[in-house]
Write a protein that holds these residues in place. Sequence first.
Motif, mmCIF file in Angstrom:
data_model
loop_
_atom_site.group_PDB
_atom_site.id
_atom_site.type_symbol
_atom_site.label_atom_id
_atom_site.label_comp_id
_atom_site.label_asym_id
_atom_site.label_seq_id
_atom_site.Cartn_x
_atom_site.Cartn_y
_atom_site.Cartn_z
ATOM 1 N N GLY A 80 -28.205 3.141 9.474
ATOM 2 C CA GLY A 80 -28.258 4.360 10.279
ATOM 3 C C GLY A 80 -28.617 4.059 11.719
ATOM 4 N N TRP A 81 -29.562 3.146 11.892
ATOM 5 C CA TRP A 81 -29.977 2.718 13.228
ATOM 6 C C TRP A 81 -28.830 2.037 13.960
ATOM 7 C CZ3 TRP A 81 -31.130 -2.475 14.915
ATOM 8 C CH2 TRP A 81 -31.843 -2.554 16.113
ATOM 9 N N VAL A 82 -28.123 1.145 13.265
ATOM 10 C CA VAL A 82 -26.977 0.448 13.864
ATOM 11 C C VAL A 82 -25.857 1.432 14.169
ATOM 12 C CG1 VAL A 82 -25.143 -1.234 13.384
ATOM 13 C CG2 VAL A 82 -27.525 -1.816 12.894
ATOM 14 N N ARG A 83 -25.629 2.400 13.275
ATOM 15 C CA ARG A 83 -24.583 3.395 13.505
ATOM 16 C C ARG A 83 -24.868 4.168 14.786
ATOM 17 N NH1 ARG A 83 -25.436 6.828 9.513
ATOM 18 N NH2 ARG A 83 -24.207 5.691 7.984
ATOM 19 N N ALA A 84 -26.112 4.576 14.991
ATOM 20 C CA ALA A 84 -26.479 5.325 16.200
ATOM 21 C C ALA A 84 -26.241 4.485 17.453
ATOM 22 C CB ALA A 84 -27.937 5.762 16.119
ATOM 23 N N ILE A 85 -26.603 3.211 17.400
ATOM 24 C CA ILE A 85 -26.370 2.320 18.542
ATOM 25 C C ILE A 85 -24.877 2.170 18.797
ATOM 26 C CG2 ILE A 85 -26.536 -0.083 19.315
ATOM 27 C CD1 ILE A 85 -29.303 -0.169 17.922
ATOM 28 N N ALA A 86 -24.096 1.964 17.730
ATOM 29 C CA ALA A 86 -22.646 1.757 17.885
ATOM 30 C C ALA A 86 -21.973 2.981 18.496
ATOM 31 C CB ALA A 86 -22.020 1.412 16.534
ATOM 32 N N VAL A 87 -22.335 4.163 18.031
ATOM 33 C CA VAL A 87 -21.737 5.385 18.580
ATOM 34 C C VAL A 87 -22.124 5.540 20.043
ATOM 35 C CG1 VAL A 87 -21.787 7.916 18.476
ATOM 36 C CG2 VAL A 87 -21.524 6.590 16.385
ATOM 37 N N ARG A 88 -23.401 5.346 20.347
ATOM 38 C CA ARG A 88 -23.858 5.477 21.743
ATOM 39 C C ARG A 88 -23.115 4.515 22.656
ATOM 40 N NH1 ARG A 88 -29.203 3.709 21.627
ATOM 41 N NH2 ARG A 88 -28.469 1.680 22.286
ATOM 42 N N GLU A 89 -22.986 3.264 22.246
ATOM 43 C CA GLU A 89 -22.314 2.272 23.085
ATOM 44 C C GLU A 89 -20.821 2.552 23.190
ATOM 45 O OE1 GLU A 89 -23.726 0.026 25.046
ATOM 46 O OE2 GLU A 89 -25.659 0.754 24.356
ATOM 47 N N ALA A 90 -20.192 2.976 22.101
ATOM 48 C CA ALA A 90 -18.757 3.273 22.140
ATOM 49 C C ALA A 90 -18.466 4.437 23.084
ATOM 50 C CB ALA A 90 -18.241 3.570 20.735
ATOM 51 N N VAL A 91 -19.272 5.471 23.021
ATOM 52 C CA VAL A 91 -19.083 6.614 23.922
ATOM 53 C C VAL A 91 -19.319 6.186 25.363
ATOM 54 C CG1 VAL A 91 -20.016 8.875 24.576
ATOM 55 C CG2 VAL A 91 -19.555 8.371 22.174
ATOM 56 N N ARG A 92 -20.362 5.410 25.588
ATOM 57 C CA ARG A 92 -20.671 4.944 26.954
ATOM 58 C C ARG A 92 -19.522 4.104 27.521
ATOM 59 N NH1 ARG A 92 -22.452 0.652 29.333
ATOM 60 N NH2 ARG A 92 -22.835 -0.519 27.434
ATOM 61 N N VAL A 93 -19.015 3.167 26.739
ATOM 62 C CA VAL A 93 -17.922 2.301 27.200
ATOM 63 C C VAL A 93 -16.653 3.125 27.430
ATOM 64 C CG1 VAL A 93 -16.376 0.426 26.477
ATOM 65 C CG2 VAL A 93 -18.854 0.166 26.234
ATOM 66 N N ALA A 94 -16.364 4.064 26.528
ATOM 67 C CA ALA A 94 -15.159 4.890 26.682
ATOM 68 C C ALA A 94 -15.246 5.763 27.929
ATOM 69 C CB ALA A 94 -14.956 5.752 25.439
ATOM 70 N N ARG A 95 -16.403 6.316 28.189
ATOM 71 C CA ARG A 95 -16.554 7.135 29.401
ATOM 72 C C ARG A 95 -16.411 6.289 30.651
ATOM 73 N NH1 ARG A 95 -21.419 10.800 27.130
ATOM 74 N NH2 ARG A 95 -20.106 12.405 26.213
#
Length: 176
Positions: A80-95
């Motif tokens: 769950g912790w890794v999932r939250a990090i992955a989503v945050r980083e993916a959104v940040r990189v995409a933006r």
Amino acid sequence: MSPVGPAGGATGEDRGIALARAARAGNTLAMHDLLDHLTPYIARICLPIALADGPDATQEALVAVFRALRGLREPEALYGWVRAIAVREAVRVARRAARAVPAELAEVPERGDPQLAADIGDVLARLSPGHRAVLVLRDVEGLDEEAAAAVLGVPAGTAKSRLHRARSSFRKAWFS
């Protein structure tokens, strides 16, 4: 694939948790093995959100996991912790990429046509990173609205409305 952790079921999850414990204790080989173990799971989350920049988002998420692992209080919460990090980083990189909107779809291919995957990617590219993130969490990872909201750091009602708008935008782009 399991919505909780990487493919491989409880054995893979147990291995990840054991590696996280050892890595937190300072075992550098365990850290290396943990990052190798988590890479496919993180990529499965980052690629549909960050699209062409998915490998960069995956790498950024791995770096964030590496840097923050000592702060993980409960290794059982690893995925769950890794999932939250992955989503945050993916959104940040995409933006950050601020990509241009691709051209309209000419025709919708038949099921099983290899062009279908490319067209789905094209439609996903038209959505905002936030909408892609909520779609991945709900429709790929299988999380409910409350869990998706927690990962995204928004109220459940916001996640639900984003999901509705994301699905509506996806349908509109798909059939345009």
